[in-house]
Design a protein around this motif. Sequence first.
Motif, short mmCIF file in Angstrom:
data_model
loop_
_atom_site.label_atom_id
_atom_site.label_comp_id
_atom_site.label_asym_id
_atom_site.label_seq_id
_atom_site.Cartn_x
_atom_site.Cartn_y
_atom_site.Cartn_z
N VAL A 1 58.03 -17.52 -33.38
CA VAL A 1 58.00 -16.71 -32.17
C VAL A 1 58.52 -17.50 -30.98
CG1 VAL A 1 56.50 -15.49 -30.56
CG2 VAL A 1 56.13 -15.27 -33.01
N VAL B 1 54.32 -9.50 -30.79
CA VAL B 1 55.11 -9.83 -31.98
C VAL B 1 55.30 -8.53 -32.75
CG1 VAL B 1 55.31 -11.27 -34.05
CG2 VAL B 1 54.04 -12.10 -32.08
N THR C 1 59.46 -9.58 -29.15
CA THR C 1 58.52 -9.96 -28.09
C THR C 1 57.97 -8.81 -27.27
OG1 THR C 1 60.33 -10.25 -26.52
CG2 THR C 1 59.72 -12.16 -27.86
#
Length: 428
Positions: free
Chosen positions: A12, A397, A173
């Motif tokens: 991430v 996420v 995101t």
Amino acid sequence: MRAPKARLARLVRLAVVVLLVCSGCGLFSQGTVVSRAPAADDADQQPQEASPIPIATPDGKPLPDDAIVIGALMASTGLLAVYDEPALVAARIRIDALNEAGGLLGRPVVLRLIDSHTEMSSIRNGAEQLLLDGVDMVLMTCDAAFAVPALDVLEGSGTLVISPCGTDDSWITGELGERVFSMATPAGTEAMILVELLADRGFGTAAVVIDRTSTEAVSVCEQFKREFESTGGRVVGFYRYHSSSPWLLDPILGGLADRNPEAIVFCGTRLVAPEILTPIRAAGIVQPIFANSTMDGDFWIGRVSGVGDFTMLSYASVFQDTPDPSPAVRELLAEYLAVTGHRANDGRVVTGADAIEAYARAVKRAGTTEPGAVAGELERFDGEELAAGPTTFGPGVHAAVGRPMRIITLQGPYARYQRILVPPSLSE
């Protein structure tokens, strides 16, 4: 296999850095698609028969009052149809299965399709129409650039959006919206898997060749370069090609011959690839070629004489002599063949079924179709076993970061399943 969210942190962070640094003939027509109705309690009532190939009913046809309406704003015509349509067909197959089992929360599920025609104006207008139709969820086209006008319309209403096949890292995101998810593997994860493949073969140098007709392909190779170099590899040539600029081929051939990389990483489309790969092999450049999942499939192979050592990524093996190891994938591919009359061209078809399956599981756990509650359940997915593999979401996420992928190799003129590879940060 489970993929705990803590192990996704590195991926991430990588995706966020990348976002800051850098910045296909259809089966469907426009209209309301009504899937097979749930089995009736009245034994004398005959069930509605589903069409062997999904066909839209005329606009305005009344829907059941208690129907769960899934909108689909995807391309059945135009450039994006080659990516959108297989996922759309698989989504319809899964909706039919839901209805055969009694629906979702005891309610029938229907599909409202608007063909985007791969046009910006159509996709925005389509989003406005779906809001008027009162959809509970929207299946969104694969390409983030084309999706943005529709997402701008849908965000204010709080509509839940799932793209079966959106791979751009902006899906990760929440940048595209708080209730926007993708069932595809992000470009950054594919790039990391390509790095791992080269490491497995002991290659320390690579040349990158990009077919610029695919924004997804461009993104994968750009991120591959950064990740490969961060692990000590060296990119000795970085080349871009477009079919509208055939003169770019000579510098590619000259550069590959002069710099003699140990491997070639190719990111491109199956339609344009023969324009690049055929001259490369004809020039006696025989280094192994590694490709991302936009090259998945085997119908292009016959157009490249002597393709040689070639490895590509996939969501599922569609090759009958080396079937996918997953029973769920094999069942889905068999259903796809029965419905369409032909086998799937590539493994991406599974993400369409996964989009509906993920939505159905989240709705059942939430006990409602209210978008916020369903989005919350999706964010709780932690190694959720879906056809494409274990899928993990979380707050911020919203794409399947770190999911394993199938490795497909070419042996002679045939593509064959080799193995499943877990991204390096998840296998540590």
